[in-house]
Structures are given as structure tokens and as C-alpha cells.
Design a protein around this motif. Sequence first.
Motif, PDB file in Angstrom:
ATOM      1  N   HIS A 163     -21.414  39.269  -6.137  1.00 25.13           N
ATOM      2  CA  HIS A 163     -21.503  39.766  -7.510  1.00 25.13           C
ATOM      3  C   HIS A 163     -20.576  40.971  -7.652  1.00 25.13           C
ATOM      4  CE1 HIS A 163     -24.054  43.024  -6.078  1.00 25.13           C
ATOM      5  NE2 HIS A 163     -24.986  42.172  -5.672  1.00 25.13           N
ATOM      6  N   MET A 164     -20.485  41.503  -8.859  1.00 24.71           N
ATOM      7  CA  MET A 164     -19.512  42.548  -9.128  1.00 24.71           C
ATOM      8  C   MET A 164     -19.802  43.815  -8.324  1.00 24.71           C
ATOM      9  SD  MET A 164     -16.700  42.587 -10.776  1.00 24.71           S
ATOM     10  CE  MET A 164     -16.785  41.402 -12.109  1.00 24.71           C
ATOM     11  N   GLY A 165     -21.073  44.058  -8.025  1.00 27.38           N
ATOM     12  CA  GLY A 165     -21.410  45.218  -7.197  1.00 27.38           C
ATOM     13  C   GLY A 165     -20.834  45.094  -5.795  1.00 27.38           C
ATOM     14  N   HIS A 166     -20.939  43.879  -5.200  1.00 26.14           N
ATOM     15  CA  HIS A 166     -20.321  43.643  -3.886  1.00 26.14           C
ATOM     16  C   HIS A 166     -18.812  43.867  -3.971  1.00 26.14           C
ATOM     17  CE1 HIS A 166     -23.783  40.602  -3.184  1.00 26.14           C
ATOM     18  NE2 HIS A 166     -24.057  41.696  -2.504  1.00 26.14           N
ATOM     19  N   ALA A 167     -18.183  43.273  -4.995  1.00 20.79           N
ATOM     20  CA  ALA A 167     -16.730  43.358  -5.127  1.00 20.79           C
ATOM     21  C   ALA A 167     -16.290  44.814  -5.221  1.00 20.79           C
ATOM     22  CB  ALA A 167     -16.272  42.576  -6.352  1.00 20.79           C
ATOM     23  N   PHE A 168     -17.001  45.601  -5.988  1.00 24.40           N
ATOM     24  CA  PHE A 168     -16.663  47.018  -6.167  1.00 24.40           C
ATOM     25  C   PHE A 168     -16.845  47.788  -4.866  1.00 24.40           C
ATOM     26  CE2 PHE A 168     -18.050  51.218  -8.299  1.00 24.40           C
ATOM     27  CZ  PHE A 168     -16.753  51.689  -8.319  1.00 24.40           C
ATOM     28  N   ASN A 169     -18.020  47.665  -4.273  1.00 25.12           N
ATOM     29  CA  ASN A 169     -18.338  48.407  -3.055  1.00 25.12           C
ATOM     30  C   ASN A 169     -17.374  48.069  -1.919  1.00 25.12           C
ATOM     31  OD1 ASN A 169     -20.760  50.085  -1.706  1.00 25.12           O
ATOM     32  ND2 ASN A 169     -20.064  48.544  -0.256  1.00 25.12           N
ATOM     33  N   ASP A 170     -17.143  46.777  -1.704  1.00 27.43           N
ATOM     34  CA  ASP A 170     -16.340  46.360  -0.561  1.00 27.43           C
ATOM     35  C   ASP A 170     -14.850  46.601  -0.782  1.00 27.43           C
ATOM     36  OD1 ASP A 170     -18.689  45.661   0.668  1.00 27.43           O
ATOM     37  OD2 ASP A 170     -18.613  43.590   0.011  1.00 27.43           O
ATOM     38  N   THR A 171     -14.422  46.628  -2.031  1.00 21.30           N
ATOM     39  CA  THR A 171     -13.035  47.010  -2.308  1.00 21.30           C
ATOM     40  C   THR A 171     -12.825  48.490  -2.020  1.00 21.30           C
ATOM     41  OG1 THR A 171     -12.782  45.283  -3.979  1.00 21.30           O
ATOM     42  CG2 THR A 171     -11.241  47.114  -4.074  1.00 21.30           C
TER      43      THR A 171
ATOM     44  N   LEU B 275     -16.572  36.990   0.501  1.00 28.82           N
ATOM     45  CA  LEU B 275     -16.051  38.294   0.932  1.00 28.82           C
ATOM     46  C   LEU B 275     -14.626  38.147   1.456  1.00 28.82           C
ATOM     47  CD1 LEU B 275     -19.156  39.811   2.762  1.00 28.82           C
ATOM     48  CD2 LEU B 275     -18.130  40.614   0.630  1.00 28.82           C
ATOM     49  N   ARG B 276     -14.366  37.057   2.153  1.00 32.15           N
ATOM     50  CA  ARG B 276     -13.001  36.799   2.629  1.00 32.15           C
ATOM     51  C   ARG B 276     -12.022  36.702   1.452  1.00 32.15           C
ATOM     52  NH1 ARG B 276     -15.673  33.862   7.050  1.00 32.15           N
ATOM     53  NH2 ARG B 276     -14.624  34.367   9.017  1.00 32.15           N
ATOM     54  N   ARG B 277     -12.478  36.114   0.357  1.00 33.67           N
ATOM     55  CA  ARG B 277     -11.602  35.965  -0.809  1.00 33.67           C
ATOM     56  C   ARG B 277     -11.242  37.312  -1.421  1.00 33.67           C
ATOM     57  NH1 ARG B 277     -12.538  31.700  -5.343  1.00 33.67           N
ATOM     58  NH2 ARG B 277     -10.429  32.464  -5.738  1.00 33.67           N
ATOM     59  N   LEU B 278     -12.048  38.321  -1.149  1.00 35.17           N
ATOM     60  CA  LEU B 278     -11.721  39.669  -1.627  1.00 35.17           C
ATOM     61  C   LEU B 278     -10.562  40.276  -0.839  1.00 35.17           C
ATOM     62  CD1 LEU B 278     -14.954  41.768  -2.305  1.00 35.17           C
ATOM     63  CD2 LEU B 278     -13.142  41.178  -3.928  1.00 35.17           C
ATOM     64  N   GLY B 279     -10.233  39.648   0.286  1.00 38.08           N
ATOM     65  CA  GLY B 279      -9.128  40.145   1.096  1.00 38.08           C
ATOM     66  C   GLY B 279      -9.487  41.371   1.911  1.00 38.08           C
ATOM     67  N   ILE B 280     -10.776  41.560   2.189  1.00 38.60           N
ATOM     68  CA  ILE B 280     -11.153  42.752   2.951  1.00 38.60           C
ATOM     69  C   ILE B 280     -10.642  42.635   4.387  1.00 38.60           C
ATOM     70  CG2 ILE B 280     -13.166  43.244   1.514  1.00 38.60           C
ATOM     71  CD1 ILE B 280     -14.939  42.090   3.713  1.00 38.60           C
TER      72      ILE B 280
END
Length: 910
Positions: free
Chosen positions: A56-64, A135-140
Amino acid sequence: MTATTPNLPTQYDPSSTEAKWQKYWEEREIFKADPNHPGEPYCIVIPPPNVTGKLHMGHAFNDTLIDVLVRYHRMLGRNALFLPGTDHASIATQTVIENQLKEEGKTRYDLGREKFLERAWQWKAESSGTIINQLRRLGISADWTRERFTMDEGLSKAVRTAFVTLYDRGLIYRGKYMVNWCPASQSAVSDLEVEKKEVNGHLWHFRYPFSDGSGFVEVATTRPETMLGDTAVAVNPNDDRYQQIIGKTLTLPIMNREIPIIGDELVDPEFGTGCVKVTPAHDPNDLEMGQRHDLPFINIMNKDGSLNEQAGEFAGQDRFVARKNVLARLEKEGYLLKVEDYKHTVPYSQRGKVPVEPLISTQWFVKIRPLAEPALAALDKDNSPAIVPDRWKKVYRDWLVKIKDWCISRQLWWGHQIPAWYAIEETNGEITDETPFVVAMNAEEAQEKARAKFGRPVQLEQDSDALDTWFSSGLWPFSTLGWPEETADLKAYFPTSTLVTGFDIIFFWVARMTMMATYFTGRMPFQDVYIHGLVLDENGKKMSKTVGNGIDPLLLIDKYGTDALRYTLIREVAGAGQDIRMEYNRKTEESSSVEASRNFSNKLWNASRFVMMNLDGQTPEQLGAPDEKSNLELCDRWILSRYHQTVQQTRDYINKYGLGEAAKGLYEFIWGDFCDWYIELAKSRLQGDDAASRRVAQQTLAFVLDGILKLIHPFMPHITEEIWQTLAEAKDGDSLALQSYPESSSALIDSDLEASFDLLIGAIRTIRNLRADADVKPGVKVKAILQSESAAEREILTAGESYIKIVAKVEDLAISSTLDKEMKQAMAGVVGTIQVLLPLAGVVDIDALRAKLEKKLGKIEAEIKSTGGRLNNPKFVDKAPADVVAGARNALAEAQKQAEILRDRLKRLE
């Protein structure tokens, strides 16, 4: 993967590019950490998302946010580790499995514990890849070889070790206490898992008659069904109204039970009538009074929220159904006096989403004060951990001061089963409150301890409850690194560097980690805690499953690319800890803010493509850095100064967790200084005959572009990797992520030069605007006059004369100290103290331009008349909202200014 020629495709394709580099990074283990690496360790452990969850957007924000920090410090040469993993999420996962069984007409008890857990593990195996792949798609830049799960073998051992150690030292105990009971999950929940909701309810007033028939007392309650378990009525002993009735007895309606009137100072004489019903088994305050006055404890509630046999005729009814029926009976028999509307707070289970019930239950607890004191001392004496922003320090400290013992047992099967074994043969084969037990690491050790305790082999049964999920999460920063073993990772990366998390779990997680780590390792688990805000929806509201206003980050990634979403999330942060708002159109599923970031990506791509097309196939390394002693032109020195200024600014911001400010600064430099200005200024040199000037322009373009890609790589890793690999003609195994982050050279920063160049840019921009206002065709060159009484300004303009001519398409430029104020058929503008005049005779159709300006002036004058009329109307000024009136005044002032400019221009066209 390596480019053979320095050339990029015409258009940037985020989808294929991002997938390509994510695969490349992982297959070549670019982010695999080595505890023996010579660099200073830098480690962040991911706040583990639920294994049941989806991104969700919270994960995307935090992990970015985490990834920006990790990539940045890795490029600084530090030994960086971004450690990923997931949480087993006891309640959420068990709920999923139980719902599946419900659809099959079964319960967990039909399966039995062993089969239920087999099914849960099978479901985990099938679904856990979802959140990890997202999470991989976020490129972390996580080290996926070190991925952990809170119930994997190593972490399970850590949990058992912590439990047994705390128990052996007297810090875990089992006892019968009042807990928050969630009827939906049929489990105890901690105070922190209870959400207080303000509701519009009622306050019901009843009369309880004296047993001797001499009258009655009036009591009020928001939970009328609990009166079935009342064992007293209490008044304040200092309340003159009721002192004379203390010691008398009442007959409890419906139940016909005789109950005493007691005096207790806990009673607030101002609440209701000053008489309160006392239900010791169902209210924490009543529990205290019940213990002080030795009252009976009557539990009327089953664990599923229905009433038990103690509730008489209401047994078997759901608590809320029973409420209606109890009220109906009281009203029928004349005991209901009145009903008031009453706004009050009701405690809800965050997981079960239902009101909790205070119930007395046997549970396991952590004696928390001995764990909290060392963490509190570290904060007060050493400001450890350092909390950013500082305002959350007080919140964290207050919780450590006010903390109560922690109920850690949950009536669940999925999770870490409590490592306690009961000698059930001592209590007729059942586990009761009196059954003796041993705490051990495993069943074999439990048998040994039981044999030593009882002097013989005994039949043992393990506690069926699971530990609170936050117990294992509290060990996360060091258990994931190998604790309780002294592993190389634990030695190298613990304490970790930074915890990045939201403010909403300071209590749940942050404080528990600091307490656990301080107790078990003697050290804080992280140096800094960076507390970020929430991602709000397009209306500034908190995203919620219940409300249904979430925004799917994967949808935005599919539409605009991962880098565009990442950059948007970071750029929107206006100061550490601030909430950000995500622009989103739910009808079209589009986001203007993410679209703007995609446009920025395209700008960078196109600029990079242009630069590479003009480097004659050479890399930045082959060209070499521009030499300060070589023939650097004014614009070269300016862009190099701006570049080094940006490098220093970006480093300073990131080092202080000003990630949003860093992102905005990079945007301004890349889009404005480099793309819009320097590239434009360099074009004529790249196409000219001066080989030396062309070489310097190539060196400067290549050097600055190479630096830009490194500067913004932590924010936009995919597009920068793609461009850099081509620009640098990188070899297989190389990665931009492993290059050194740019360093600033103070010797090349020239603030005076930058100020001078700003003047040139302002003059060029003003000439361009005047051209547009006068409808001068793009290919037509014009005459321009720049007037300034300042000799210093005229010197700057003269030095940049060639730039003004090239970029503003000026063929005849006059720079003077005086201006012909009577000049006709010209457009005029101002930049600072410089007057700009654009003669138009022979360049445009003057009559057509005059007609256009007169029409525009007419519209503005009509607007001035309309807005002025509204503001002259007292009814509008007095009754309209203040912001509306202020907006009208601002609009009027702007319209008047525009009208004045148009009149001046029309006068010059006469």
C-alpha cells in the motif's frame, strides 16, 4: 546489458527498463552486504510488512525513504545493508485461515492445532511472495539473500530465548488480571492495540430500590447489560448527599440480588447522579473498588461476546442483543428513568474492529518497568536514540514513563507458541490457573526441568496460546542479524544506523525495540529514528480500508513508472515528519503529481540523449573533467558553480533527513539550470567551428550529467542506471549504485558569478516573454535594448551579450545607461532594476497587436469592475468567508496591475 555505443532510444520505457535493472541488481548481488567490507557499517532493517499484506502507499513511502538513505550511504563508501523481511501477523493471518474454514463450514477446532498450522504454513508459502515481489518492484536496494521472516528458525529461537530469559529473571509472569478482550478474534489485546473512538451513544438512568422499601438511588451507565453482574453501588464518602446511605443495601432489578452501597473516593460526585453501579468483573475501576471492598466478581460474558449462564434469562444472547432486551425489561418493570444522548469514547480492537470487553482472564505479562528504565535513562542522559523530528521525543518519553505491564499472550494458534509446559496430571489432565508449569526452550528441556521439579517424569502439555506479534517484532533489529548467536552480521551491523517508521507505531514498535535491545544487548538498536508522516489522499484525508480511499501504488507504477512514484513521494515531503498529500483522480485513475515526476524523468532522458549524441562517442572518463585552468567560458563556470553548490546542498539535506528538500533542489538544478539553460547555451558551441570551445562544452556537459545521475540515483534508481550504463559504457557487473557520490569543491563555487548569471537569465526570460506577448514568430530575430544605471549590471550584461543573443534570438542588442522613454511601437518590461525594450516596427503587425491588447484590456477592466463592485458591497465583505474576501482583493490587485501594464504597452504602440 552493456551498451556498445553511447546512444539512448528516442523514448524512455519505464516498464521494461525497471524490470531489467531489478533483475540485474539481484542476479549480480549488487546489494549483497559483506560484514568484512572495510567501509563504516550502515544498516537499516525494514519495518516488516505483514506476510498477509499487499503493497500500500504507506509501504511505498516508508521503504522509498529507507532506500534513498541506504543508496546514498552506500555511494558514500559505507558498508550498507538494507535488510528485508516480513512479519507473521498473528491475528491477520489467523483471520484469513479461519474465514477460509468458515466458508467450508468448519472451525479451527474441527481441524485441530497441527492441521490448522499446516494449512497456515501452506497459505504463507503461497501468498508471502506477493508483498515481497511488490517490494522488489519498488526497486529497493535490499539484500534479498538475507530476507527474514519472524517465524523462521533463527528468529523463533531468538523469541524463545528472550521469553525464557525474561521468565527466569522474574520479568515474565502468569496471572489473572483484567484485560482488553476482543470478542471478534477471541483473544486478549494489549492497551496499544485498542483504539479509542468517539461515538454518539446514550446514558441510561435506572433506579435501584432500597431493600427495605424506603426509596431508591439513581444510577447511570453507557453499558446497561453489565448491570446483570453488579455487586454494589458506590458513592463518594465525602458526598454529603449520600453519606447517610452508605452501608444500606439495594435489590438489583431483574436479578433480585441484594447488593451493598459502599463509599469509595474513586467515585466522581460530578458524574451522573454521583451514584455509580459497580461491576468488578467488567470494568477496571470497578475491579479496584471490588478488591478494596471484598465484593463478589460475577462474570456475565462468554469469550465470543455473548452472555453466559450468570446472565439468567439473557444467557446465550449477543451482548448488544442482550442490551436491548435488558433495557426493554427494565422499562417494562419501571426501573428505566430516562435516556440521554451522550457522546463518549469507546475502546475498539484495532484488529477485530469491535468494541473490546474488559474481562478478567489468566494471561502472560511482561513486567515492563525494569525494561523501560534503561531505555528512559539512555534518552535522558545520552539523547539516544536521536529522534527526528525532535517533537516526537516527548511522545516517546511519555510512553516510557506511563507504560504498564504488557499482556503478551494471545488466544491464537498462528504465531510463536508460548514456551511453557503444564504438568496436567497434577490437575486432573486439564490446564487450570493452579496447574504447575515449567518454561523451557523446547519440549525436551521442559521434560528435564519437570523431572527436576517433581522428581519423576510427568505428563506435560504446552500452553496453547501464541505470543503477541509485537514481542517478536521487538527483537527484530538484532534477531535478524543472528542474535542470540554472536554472528559476523551482528558484530558488524548492530546497532543499526537508522529506523525509518511512521509516528503511529512509536508505542507499538519503537519503544519495544529500544527496551528489548537495551535489555538483551546493552545497546540501543539504532542511532537515529526518523519519524515520517502519513500519505494522505487527494482530499487530505488519511487513507483507510474502511473508508475505501486508498490509492494503489502498483497502479501508479504501471501507469507512470516506479521512479516517478518514488520521486513524487519524496519530493512532497515538506520537512521531516510532515504528512504528504497524493493528488489523484479516481475517475481516470491518474495522478497529476506523479505525472509531473514522469515528465521530469522524460526531461532527464531527453537531455541525456542530447548530450550523448554530442560527445562524439566519448565517455565522461575519456573526455576528462573540465579544467579550471582551461578556457572555461562564463556559462561553464556558472554551471560548475551551480553543480557544486547543488552537491553540497543535497548532501547537507540528506545528512539531516531533509529528503524532500534535497529532491526539490535537484529538480530545480536539473530541469532549470542544466536542461533549460546550460544545454541551450552550449548548443551553438557544439555546432560551431571552435574546436577548443566545443571540447570544453563537451567536457562540462559530460561531467555535469555524470554527476547529476549520481546525485539523483538514490531517488530515481532505474532511469539513472539505464542512462549511466550507456553514458559510461559500463561493463557487466558494474552499477551506478556502487559509484562514489559526488563531492563538492568549494573552490568552484562562486556565489557572485551565480548572482550575475541570474541577472542574465532574468533578462533573457523577459525578452522571451515580450516576444511571446507581441506574437513575434519563433524564427524571427529582434532588436533589444537593456538599460541600467548600474555600471556593474551593464558589465554583466555585456559579458553575457552572446548568450542573450543566442537564446533570446536577438540580432541587435543595445546596453546603455539611459532609455528613450518616448520610443513608440515597442514592448517594455522590467527585470530587477533593468529596463527591457523590444522595438517592434517591421517585426509584427502593429495594428493587429494593438487590437489584441485592447481586447485583453477590455476583459481585465470588466473583471476589475465586477470584483471591485463585490468588494464595495458591505454584505459581501461582512458575510463571505475571510479567505474568499482575501482572494477577491488579491484578484483585484493583480487585475489592476495587469491593466496598468497593458495601458503602458498600448501607449507605446501609438
